[in-house]
Design an enzyme around this catalytic site. Structure first.
Site, short mmCIF file in Angstrom:
data_model
loop_
_atom_site.label_atom_id
_atom_site.label_comp_id
_atom_site.label_asym_id
_atom_site.label_seq_id
_atom_site.Cartn_x
_atom_site.Cartn_y
_atom_site.Cartn_z
CG ASP A 179 -15.66 -18.73 7.67
OD1 ASP A 179 -15.25 -19.78 7.15
OD2 ASP A 179 -15.38 -18.39 8.83
CG ASN A 199 -11.30 -13.52 13.58
OD1 ASN A 199 -10.60 -13.70 14.57
ND2 ASN A 199 -12.21 -14.41 13.18
CB THR A 210 -11.79 -21.76 18.46
OG1 THR A 210 -10.44 -21.91 17.98
CG2 THR A 210 -11.89 -20.48 19.27
CE1 TYR A 265 -2.31 -19.00 13.69
CE2 TYR A 265 -0.89 -18.17 15.46
CZ TYR A 265 -2.15 -18.39 14.94
OH TYR A 265 -3.27 -18.03 15.66
CE LYS A 267 -2.97 -15.08 13.76
NZ LYS A 267 -4.24 -14.47 13.35
CG ASP A 294 -9.84 -18.48 -0.11
OD1 ASP A 294 -9.14 -18.04 0.83
OD2 ASP A 294 -9.47 -19.40 -0.86
P1 NAI Z 1 -11.76 -21.21 14.16
O1 NAI Z 1 -11.19 -22.33 13.39
O2 NAI Z 1 -12.85 -21.51 15.14
O3 NAI Z 1 -12.28 -20.06 13.20
C1 NAI Z 1 -11.53 -19.63 12.09
C2 NAI Z 1 -12.47 -19.36 10.93
O4 NAI Z 1 -11.69 -18.86 9.84
C3 NAI Z 1 -13.19 -20.63 10.45
O5 NAI Z 1 -14.57 -20.40 10.35
C4 NAI Z 1 -12.56 -20.88 9.10
O6 NAI Z 1 -13.45 -21.47 8.17
C5 NAI Z 1 -12.17 -19.48 8.67
N1 NAI Z 1 -11.14 -19.48 7.62
C6 NAI Z 1 -9.99 -20.22 7.58
N2 NAI Z 1 -9.35 -19.97 6.43
C7 NAI Z 1 -10.08 -19.09 5.74
C8 NAI Z 1 -9.94 -18.45 4.48
N3 NAI Z 1 -8.91 -18.70 3.66
N4 NAI Z 1 -10.89 -17.57 4.09
C9 NAI Z 1 -11.96 -17.32 4.89
N5 NAI Z 1 -12.16 -17.89 6.07
C10 NAI Z 1 -11.23 -18.76 6.49
O7 NAI Z 1 -10.53 -20.52 14.91
P2 NAI Z 1 -10.41 -19.24 15.86
O8 NAI Z 1 -9.59 -19.67 17.00
O9 NAI Z 1 -11.72 -18.61 16.08
O10 NAI Z 1 -9.49 -18.30 14.94
C11 NAI Z 1 -9.81 -16.96 14.65
C12 NAI Z 1 -8.54 -16.15 14.63
O11 NAI Z 1 -7.98 -16.13 15.93
C13 NAI Z 1 -7.45 -16.69 13.71
O12 NAI Z 1 -6.82 -15.63 13.03
C14 NAI Z 1 -6.49 -17.34 14.67
O13 NAI Z 1 -5.20 -17.40 14.14
C15 NAI Z 1 -6.60 -16.40 15.85
N6 NAI Z 1 -6.13 -16.89 17.13
C16 NAI Z 1 -6.73 -17.95 17.75
C17 NAI Z 1 -6.27 -18.39 18.98
C18 NAI Z 1 -6.89 -19.54 19.71
O14 NAI Z 1 -6.32 -19.97 20.74
N7 NAI Z 1 -8.00 -20.08 19.26
C19 NAI Z 1 -5.15 -17.72 19.65
C20 NAI Z 1 -4.63 -16.60 18.93
C21 NAI Z 1 -5.11 -16.20 17.72
#
Ligand code: NAI
Length: 276
Positions: free
Chosen positions: A36, A85, A186, A151, A155, A59
């Site tokens: 992360d 993820n 989140t 986005y 996806k 990254d």
């Molecule tokens: P979050 O913001 O809680 O977690 C995402 C994590 O990814 C964070 O820890 C962030 O630092 C990390 N991150 C972002 N850019 C990065 C990079 N370039 N390199 C490494 N790490 C990076 O968000 P969440 O919701 O847990 O997101 C996880 C996945 O779920 C994402 O792919 C998001 O698109 C997807 N998602 C989330 C939904 C929601 O409603 N929360 C719905 C559908 C999909």
């Protein structure tokens, strides 16, 4: 203990869905390496995990860093499971406004990262005689109105990539599936808005209240809801499941809101009211 003796990589594991999944896999016996950008969050998770979760700053827009993450897991004893993820909202511009660079950046974060996660993990998982890869897609892959255009397109790409990779990697006994989350509470929303501290907490509380009413299941979606599906797909219980996805959305995509929300008039209610 479905992951006893297994080693897993989780990207985006410092927060939200990735964090809950890293904890779930570790609870069930896996040794987990989280990659992360968020060093403080990743280290905090590792410190409270009794050594079952390690952290490596990564990254996922950088190919060499994804390769190094997978290699680090392999060097620690082998790689069996990968959860691609990590993500963020990306550009929120409409298609008639977005710049080429913003388009590319969003694709690199949400689609290329998954392709390269698979690319660099597959040979290492193959060495173990097989394993499982799970990718995070989104309900926005299946319709409009859930997330921005770039986005949502990325996806949707993740869903098709999942199928193509499942076909390519079947010969190595690697299964590839996706999880399709609905509205999950989140930090992704407050991060997109650049909110921090108390304002972030306040906004997150509002988001949780909205999320509870966004779908037929009358509560907010939780990261643990997604972690449970990912753990299933990554486990031997899903040994005959590949190239597909599990929708975990509390019924959000069942159909129009009027079909399940009594407060919203349907077509016939509207016609009846108009003709009364
Ligand atoms: P979050 O913001 O809680 O977690 C995402 C994590 O990814 C964070 O820890 C962030 O630092 C990390 N991150 C972002 N850019 C990065 C990079 N370039 N390199 C490494 N790490 C990076 O968000 P969440 O919701 O847990 O997101 C996880 C996945 O779920 C994402 O792919 C998001 O698109 C997807 N998602 C989330 C939904 C929601 O409603 N929360 C719905 C559908 C999909």
């Amino acid at each position: 203990m479905r992951f006893q003796g297994k080693r897993a990589v989780v990207t985006g594991g410092a927060s939200g869905i990735g964090r809950a999944t890293a904890l779930r896999l570790a609870e069930e016996g896996a040794e987990v390496l989280v990659g992360d950008l968020d060093v403080a969050g990743g280290q905090a998770l590792a410190e409270t995990s009794n050594g079952r979760i390690r952290f490596q700053r990564t990254d996922v827009t950088q190919a060499a860093e994804i390769e190094a993450l997978m290699a680090a897991a392999d060097a620690a004893g082998g790689l069996d499971v990968v959860f691609n993820n990590a993500g963020a909202a990306g550009s929120r511009d409409k298609i008639d406004e977005i710049s080429p660079d913003d388009w590319d950046r969003t694709m690199a974060l949400l689609l290329r990262s998954v392709a390269l996660g698979i690319r660099y993990a597959a040979p290492l998982i193959a060495k173990r005689g097989g394993g499982a890869i799970v990718n995070t897609s989104s309900v926005s892959a299946l319709g409009s109105g859930y997330a921005p255009t770039a986005y949502s397109t990325a996806k949707a790409g993740v869903l098709h990539l999942t199928k193509m990779a499942a076909a390519d990697l079947a010969r190595h006994k690697i299964r590839v599936n996706a999880v399709v989350p609905g509205f999950i509470t989140t930090n992704i929303f407050t991060s997109a808005l650049g909110l921090e501290g108390a304002v972030r907490d306040q906004a997150n509380a509002m988001i949780a209240a909205t999320a509870a009413k966004a779908q037929p299941v009358q509560r907010a979606g939780r990261p643990e809801d997604i972690a449970a599906a990912v753990a299933f797909l990554a486990s031997e219980e899903a040994a005959f499941v590949t190239g597909t996805h599990i929708l975990v959305d509390g019924g959000m995509l069942i159909g129009t809101r009027a079909s399940w929300d009594e407060q919203v008039p349907g077509l016939f209610d509207a016609l009846q009211a108009a003709s009364a």
